[in-house]
Motif scaffolding. Structure first.
Motif, PDB file in Angstrom:
ATOM      1  N   LEU A  21       0.838  -1.208   0.000  1.00 43.92           N
ATOM      2  CA  LEU A  21       0.000   0.000   0.000  1.00 43.92           C
ATOM      3  C   LEU A  21       0.866   1.249   0.000  1.00 43.92           C
ATOM      4  CD1 LEU A  21      -2.795  -0.906   2.564  1.00 43.92           C
ATOM      5  CD2 LEU A  21      -3.130  -0.194   0.195  1.00 43.92           C
ATOM      6  N   LEU A  22       1.927   1.212   0.801  1.00 45.16           N
ATOM      7  CA  LEU A  22       2.766   2.413   0.913  1.00 45.16           C
ATOM      8  C   LEU A  22       3.562   2.668  -0.360  1.00 45.16           C
ATOM      9  CD1 LEU A  22       3.842   2.063   4.638  1.00 45.16           C
ATOM     10  CD2 LEU A  22       2.396   3.840   3.638  1.00 45.16           C
ATOM     11  N   VAL A  23       4.183   1.622  -0.926  1.00 42.84           N
ATOM     12  CA  VAL A  23       4.973   1.885  -2.142  1.00 42.84           C
ATOM     13  C   VAL A  23       4.069   2.335  -3.294  1.00 42.84           C
ATOM     14  CG1 VAL A  23       6.921   0.392  -1.524  1.00 42.84           C
ATOM     15  CG2 VAL A  23       5.070  -0.527  -2.918  1.00 42.84           C
ATOM     16  N   SER A  24       2.815   1.867  -3.273  1.00 42.18           N
ATOM     17  CA  SER A  24       1.928   2.287  -4.361  1.00 42.18           C
ATOM     18  C   SER A  24       1.619   3.786  -4.259  1.00 42.18           C
ATOM     19  CB  SER A  24       0.634   1.472  -4.349  1.00 42.18           C
ATOM     20  OG  SER A  24      -0.154   1.867  -3.249  1.00 42.18           O
ATOM     21  N   ARG A  25       1.870   4.373  -3.107  1.00 41.03           N
ATOM     22  CA  ARG A  25       1.597   5.805  -2.921  1.00 41.03           C
ATOM     23  C   ARG A  25       2.820   6.683  -3.153  1.00 41.03           C
ATOM     24  NH1 ARG A  25      -2.624   7.777  -1.406  1.00 41.03           N
ATOM     25  NH2 ARG A  25      -1.522   9.560  -0.556  1.00 41.03           N
ATOM     26  N   ALA A  26       3.988   6.052  -3.256  1.00 44.15           N
ATOM     27  CA  ALA A  26       5.205   6.859  -3.445  1.00 44.15           C
ATOM     28  C   ALA A  26       5.164   7.468  -4.840  1.00 44.15           C
ATOM     29  CB  ALA A  26       6.436   5.987  -3.254  1.00 44.15           C
ATOM     30  N   LEU A  27       5.264   8.791  -4.914  1.00 50.10           N
ATOM     31  CA  LEU A  27       5.138   9.482  -6.197  1.00 50.10           C
ATOM     32  C   LEU A  27       6.372   9.227  -7.051  1.00 50.10           C
ATOM     33  CD1 LEU A  27       3.837  12.929  -4.929  1.00 50.10           C
ATOM     34  CD2 LEU A  27       2.524  11.087  -5.983  1.00 50.10           C
ATOM     35  N   ARG A 188      28.500  15.481 -15.926  1.00 46.95           N
ATOM     36  CA  ARG A 188      27.244  15.688 -15.197  1.00 46.95           C
ATOM     37  C   ARG A 188      26.380  14.437 -15.360  1.00 46.95           C
ATOM     38  NH1 ARG A 188      28.573  20.951 -16.346  1.00 46.95           N
ATOM     39  NH2 ARG A 188      28.360  20.589 -18.575  1.00 46.95           N
ATOM     40  N   VAL A 189      25.546  14.211 -14.371  1.00 49.06           N
ATOM     41  CA  VAL A 189      24.738  12.988 -14.370  1.00 49.06           C
ATOM     42  C   VAL A 189      23.281  13.349 -14.114  1.00 49.06           C
ATOM     43  CG1 VAL A 189      24.566  10.664 -13.409  1.00 49.06           C
ATOM     44  CG2 VAL A 189      26.721  11.882 -13.251  1.00 49.06           C
ATOM     45  N   SER A 190      22.392  12.673 -14.820  1.00 53.50           N
ATOM     46  CA  SER A 190      20.960  12.879 -14.600  1.00 53.50           C
ATOM     47  C   SER A 190      20.511  11.929 -13.482  1.00 53.50           C
ATOM     48  CB  SER A 190      20.223  12.569 -15.908  1.00 53.50           C
ATOM     49  OG  SER A 190      18.844  12.563 -15.679  1.00 53.50           O
ATOM     50  N   VAL A 191      20.037  12.522 -12.409  1.00 54.07           N
ATOM     51  CA  VAL A 191      19.628  11.715 -11.248  1.00 54.07           C
ATOM     52  C   VAL A 191      18.193  12.053 -10.859  1.00 54.07           C
ATOM     53  CG1 VAL A 191      21.952  11.460 -10.283  1.00 54.07           C
ATOM     54  CG2 VAL A 191      20.565  13.432  -9.624  1.00 54.07           C
ATOM     55  N   HIS A 192      17.604  11.150 -10.109  1.00 53.49           N
ATOM     56  CA  HIS A 192      16.253  11.425  -9.610  1.00 53.49           C
ATOM     57  C   HIS A 192      16.316  12.413  -8.459  1.00 53.49           C
ATOM     58  CE1 HIS A 192      13.888   8.860 -12.080  1.00 53.49           C
ATOM     59  NE2 HIS A 192      14.601   7.784 -11.787  1.00 53.49           N
ATOM     60  N   THR A 193      15.281  13.228  -8.346  1.00 58.83           N
ATOM     61  CA  THR A 193      15.227  14.191  -7.239  1.00 58.83           C
ATOM     62  C   THR A 193      15.041  13.435  -5.926  1.00 58.83           C
ATOM     63  OG1 THR A 193      12.889  14.398  -7.763  1.00 58.83           O
ATOM     64  CG2 THR A 193      14.338  16.155  -8.560  1.00 58.83           C
ATOM     65  N   LYS A 194      15.477  14.079  -4.857  1.00 60.62           N
ATOM     66  CA  LYS A 194      15.379  13.433  -3.535  1.00 60.62           C
ATOM     67  C   LYS A 194      13.981  13.644  -2.969  1.00 60.62           C
ATOM     68  CE  LYS A 194      20.055  14.691  -2.101  1.00 60.62           C
ATOM     69  NZ  LYS A 194      20.792  15.086  -0.906  1.00 60.62           N
ATOM     70  N   TYR A 333       8.990   2.696   0.916  1.00 60.30           N
ATOM     71  CA  TYR A 333       8.354   3.901   0.346  1.00 60.30           C
ATOM     72  C   TYR A 333       9.438   4.868  -0.124  1.00 60.30           C
ATOM     73  CZ  TYR A 333       5.882   8.373   0.118  1.00 60.30           C
ATOM     74  OH  TYR A 333       5.386   9.589  -0.298  1.00 60.30           O
ATOM     75  N   VAL A 334      10.427   5.119   0.749  1.00 59.40           N
ATOM     76  CA  VAL A 334      11.448   6.127   0.428  1.00 59.40           C
ATOM     77  C   VAL A 334      12.305   5.663  -0.756  1.00 59.40           C
ATOM     78  CG1 VAL A 334      13.465   7.376   1.327  1.00 59.40           C
ATOM     79  CG2 VAL A 334      11.431   7.094   2.754  1.00 59.40           C
ATOM     80  N   ARG A 335      12.616   4.378  -0.799  1.00 59.66           N
ATOM     81  CA  ARG A 335      13.399   3.864  -1.943  1.00 59.66           C
ATOM     82  C   ARG A 335      12.627   4.087  -3.247  1.00 59.66           C
ATOM     83  NH1 ARG A 335      15.334  -0.513   1.653  1.00 59.66           N
ATOM     84  NH2 ARG A 335      13.528  -1.751   1.111  1.00 59.66           N
ATOM     85  N   LYS A 336      11.332   3.801  -3.217  1.00 59.81           N
ATOM     86  CA  LYS A 336      10.518   3.997  -4.435  1.00 59.81           C
ATOM     87  C   LYS A 336      10.474   5.484  -4.804  1.00 59.81           C
ATOM     88  CE  LYS A 336       6.895   2.893  -7.307  1.00 59.81           C
ATOM     89  NZ  LYS A 336       5.489   2.914  -6.869  1.00 59.81           N
ATOM     90  N   ALA A 337      10.264   6.330  -3.789  1.00 61.21           N
ATOM     91  CA  ALA A 337      10.171   7.779  -4.050  1.00 61.21           C
ATOM     92  C   ALA A 337      11.509   8.336  -4.529  1.00 61.21           C
ATOM     93  CB  ALA A 337       9.730   8.504  -2.780  1.00 61.21           C
ATOM     94  N   TYR A 338      12.562   7.598  -4.308  1.00 66.20           N
ATOM     95  CA  TYR A 338      13.913   8.025  -4.686  1.00 66.20           C
ATOM     96  C   TYR A 338      14.281   7.497  -6.077  1.00 66.20           C
ATOM     97  CZ  TYR A 338      18.683   9.372  -3.290  1.00 66.20           C
ATOM     98  OH  TYR A 338      19.901   9.966  -3.177  1.00 66.20           O
ATOM     99  N   GLY A 339      13.348   6.732  -6.650  1.00 65.99           N
ATOM    100  CA  GLY A 339      13.558   6.248  -8.015  1.00 65.99           C
ATOM    101  C   GLY A 339      14.321   4.939  -8.081  1.00 65.99           C
TER     102      GLY A 339
END
Ligand SMILES: Nc1nc2c(c(=O)[nH]1)N[C@H]1C(S)=C(S)[C@@H](COP(=O)(O)OP(=O)(O)OC[C@H]3O[C@@H](n4cnc5c(N)ncnc54)[C@H](O)[C@@H]3O)O[C@H]1N2
Ligand code: MOO
Length: 421
Positions: A21-27, A188-194, A333-339
């Motif tokens: 449920l939580l990972v499904s909510r991580a944007l 330079r590297v393209s990374v996911h936002t924190k 959740y945080v790992r998913k939100a971190y990409g």
């Protein structure tokens, strides 16, 4: 909002359901471009492919002499071959335009990392070469044995061919990945936002280090643990000072924290006592419950709420329950939100070295030492691992799961476990 299953209808979920449920909510995270040296710990927002071959040119792997094997055939201590060493190529020089390869039996003095001209197909290490005349390796070299074709030469692309996948999208950039990117000159590297996470410790009794410990008070340790752990994962964390047991104040702080953070993690005040206000405060802040009880020990009262895209995870105040909730539910959740490409907890199996005798109405997660033994993982539960205790924090390498339904588990029983980082 959430899809109700038989269990979630009354707010009770298993750890796996809560995690899902939580990972499904991580944007989905955004993207930004950062300097290579700033990319440490970030998640690659795109796949990286080698733009050229590595090594980029034929390269000497040892200090010695580049030779043509054909010239060294039949060489022996009794009948050595003499090669004219007319040139030297240092690391950093170009092999193009090097003069003096006209002689039939010629060699080039090279060093580890030097380019090797195309007409030479072997390196003889300098320890095996006797210089007959000449200074600094230039002159005549005496070879006492035949060279082997290709020896000590790294051909272009031998390490990494052009167009090879270096990093998958979603891969965390650690020191090894930094080396890969740097090798190919990525500036330079393209990374996911924190993701931004707010941490709110709740409890009248909590004080901060630096404040006097009046009778009945304790220092907030969960707030610091959550902050440290989430920062270590790469999140931007705002740890708020402990908040008193007041529903309206907790609701105001949650509401305010959601202005900048997608996820708010509270700790404490989530149980059934008169002053446990985490849940009613979440509702006062306009959130709806995702779940209000997790089938786990410790941490049974762990709850989660949602308001639009914002999520609240209300962890228990008991330190070990807070820790279990962090590992089992907050981190995915945080790992998913971190990409991250692998955000769900990865369980391994192992064997209990010592038995556990505690009733397990729900799966029990106990902090353990873990070590390899006889081709399997062996888990030793740490002593004194009670819900309110912190002694078992240090030294725990694993969270072992004792299945529900019994009075514990016997030594030798196989269990699932999660590596603690
Ligand atoms: N009648 C019942 N009582 C309790 C139940 C129950 O079902 N019925 N559940 C127990 C279980 S299980 C747990 S777990 C705890 C959960 O309590 P809360 O999450 O509401 O936590 P608090 O009551 O606020 O605190 C518990 C304990 O932890 C200390 N604490 C709190 N915050 C921190 C912090 N930031 N750093 C360090 N220590 C903290 C607090 O002082 C308490 O000692 O409820 C049981 N009760
Ligand atoms: O389940 Mo409570 O979570 O610490 O004992």
């Amino acid at each position: 909002m959430i899809e109700a299953t038989e269990k979630t209808r009354n707010g009770v979920v298993s750890v796996e359901e809560a995690e899902g449920l939580l990972v499904s909510r991580a944007l989905p995270p955004g993207k930004e471009v950062v300097e290579l040296s700033q990319a440490l710990g970030r998640t690659a927002a795109e796949a990286y492919v080698s733009p050229f071959s590595m090594p980029p040119f034929r390269r000497a792997a040892m200090d010695g002499y580049a030779v043509k094997t054909i010239d060294t055939l039949g060489a022996s201590p009794e009948q050595p071959v003499l090669l004219f060493v007319e040139s030297e190529l240092k690391a950093g020089q170009s092999a193009e335009g090097v003069q003096g390869f006209s002689s039939e039996r010629s060699a080039v003095r090279v060093f580890t990392g030097s380019p090797v001209p195309a007409s030479f197909d072997s390196i003889i290490i300098q320890e095996r070469v006797r210089r007959v005349i000449g200074e600094d390796g230039i002159g005549v070299a005496q070879i006492d044995r035949p060279a082997e074709r290709g020896q000590h030469i790294a051909e272009p692309g031998k390490d990494i061919p052009e167009c090879s996948l270096l990093l998958k999208q979603g891969k965390r950039i650690g020191p090894k990945e930094m080396a890969l990117l740097a090798s190919f000159g990525f500036e330079r590297v393209s990374v996911h936002t924190k993701p931004t996470v707010a941490v709110l410790p709740i409890g009248e009794e909590l004080v901060l280090p630096g404040q006097p410990l009046l009778p009945g008070r304790i220092y907030d340790s969960n707030g610091f643990m959550l902050e440290a752990s989430l920062k270590e994962m790469g999140a931007t964390v705002r740890r708020l000072p402990p908040c008193a047991d007041r529903e309206d104040e907790i609701a105001r702080l949650i509401d305010q924290a959601w202005e900048t953070a997608d996820l708010v993690v509270t700790t404490g005040g989530v149980s059934v006592g008169r002053y446990d206000y985490a849940k009613p405060a979440a509702e006062l802040a306009g959130a709806e419950p995702l779940f209000t009880k997790v089938l786990m020990r410790p941490g049974t009262p762990t709850s989660a709420y949602a308001r639009g895209a914002k999520t609240l995870i209300a962890l228990s105040g008991n330190p070990s329950a807070c820790f279990a909730g962090l590992e089992l539910l907050v981190k995915p959740y945080v790992r998913k939100a971190y990409g991250s490409d692998s955000y769900l907890n990865e369980w391994e199996s192992g064997v209990l070295e010592e038995g556990v005798s505690k009733p397990c109405p729900y799966p029990r997660y106990i902090r353990s030492r873990v070590r390899p033994a006889g081709g399997a993982w062996s888990l030793t539960p740490l002593p004194n691992d009670r819900s309110g205790n912190i002694a078992a924090f240090s030294g725990a390498g694993a969270l072992a799961m004792i299945p529900a339904g019994g009075q514990g588990a016997a030594a030798g029983q196989s269990v699932r476990w999660l590596r603690l980082t």
